[in-house]
Design a protein around this motif. Structure first.
Motif, PDB file in Angstrom:
ATOM      1  N   SER A  17      -0.216  33.299 -61.775  1.00 55.39           N
ATOM      2  CA  SER A  17      -1.428  33.349 -62.600  1.00 55.39           C
ATOM      3  C   SER A  17      -2.365  34.474 -62.177  1.00 55.39           C
ATOM      4  O   SER A  17      -3.029  35.080 -63.019  1.00 55.39           O
ATOM      5  N   ALA A  18      -2.403  34.822 -60.911  1.00 56.67           N
ATOM      6  CA  ALA A  18      -3.259  35.930 -60.454  1.00 56.67           C
ATOM      7  C   ALA A  18      -2.782  37.263 -61.021  1.00 56.67           C
ATOM      8  O   ALA A  18      -3.584  38.179 -61.212  1.00 56.67           O
ATOM      9  N   ASP A  19      -1.505  37.390 -61.287  1.00 57.49           N
ATOM     10  CA  ASP A  19      -0.960  38.637 -61.817  1.00 57.49           C
ATOM     11  C   ASP A  19      -1.167  38.773 -63.321  1.00 57.49           C
ATOM     12  O   ASP A  19      -1.110  39.882 -63.850  1.00 57.49           O
ATOM     13  N   TYR A  20      -1.403  37.688 -64.015  1.00 59.53           N
ATOM     14  CA  TYR A  20      -1.562  37.722 -65.464  1.00 59.53           C
ATOM     15  C   TYR A  20      -2.750  38.595 -65.872  1.00 59.53           C
ATOM     16  O   TYR A  20      -2.662  39.373 -66.808  1.00 59.53           O
ATOM     17  N   GLY A  21      -3.836  38.499 -65.145  1.00 59.38           N
ATOM     18  CA  GLY A  21      -5.008  39.323 -65.433  1.00 59.38           C
ATOM     19  C   GLY A  21      -4.708  40.800 -65.281  1.00 59.38           C
ATOM     20  O   GLY A  21      -5.166  41.627 -66.076  1.00 59.38           O
ATOM     21  N   ARG A  22      -3.935  41.148 -64.262  1.00 59.37           N
ATOM     22  CA  ARG A  22      -3.559  42.553 -64.083  1.00 59.37           C
ATOM     23  C   ARG A  22      -2.677  43.032 -65.230  1.00 59.37           C
ATOM     24  O   ARG A  22      -2.803  44.163 -65.691  1.00 59.37           O
ATOM     25  N   LEU A  23      -1.764  42.167 -65.688  1.00 63.30           N
ATOM     26  CA  LEU A  23      -0.901  42.527 -66.811  1.00 63.30           C
ATOM     27  C   LEU A  23      -1.734  42.786 -68.058  1.00 63.30           C
ATOM     28  O   LEU A  23      -1.566  43.811 -68.722  1.00 63.30           O
ATOM     29  N   THR A  24      -2.636  41.870 -68.380  1.00 63.71           N
ATOM     30  CA  THR A  24      -3.423  42.042 -69.603  1.00 63.71           C
ATOM     31  C   THR A  24      -4.327  43.267 -69.497  1.00 63.71           C
ATOM     32  O   THR A  24      -4.507  43.982 -70.485  1.00 63.71           O
TER      33      THR A  24
END
Length: 52
Positions: A32-39
Motif C-alpha cells: 500500500s505504501a508503493d501505491y501512492g508512488r505509482l499513482t
C-alpha cells in the motif's frame, strides 16, 4: 471519429477486462505504501504526454 453501435455494445466488457488487468498486474502486487508512488508517477507521465 464516431462510435458505432457495435463499439458501444462491446465497450463495457473491454473496460471491465482492462480494469481487471490493471488491478492484477499493477495494483495488487504493490504494498500500500508503493501505491501512492505509482499513482504519482503515472500522473507525471500523463502530464508529460499532455505537454508534448
Amino acid at each position: 471519429m464516431e462510435s458505432t453501435d457495435h463499439g458501444r455494445a462491446v465497450f463495457p466488457r473491454a473496460a471491465a477486462a482492462h480494469a481487471q488487468v490493471v488491478e492484477r498486474y499493477f495494483v495488487a502486487p504493490l504494498a500500500s505504501a508503493d501505491y501512492g508512488r505509482l499513482t504519482h508517477s503515472l500522473s507525471e507521465i500523463e502530464k508529460a504526454l499532455r505537454d508534448s
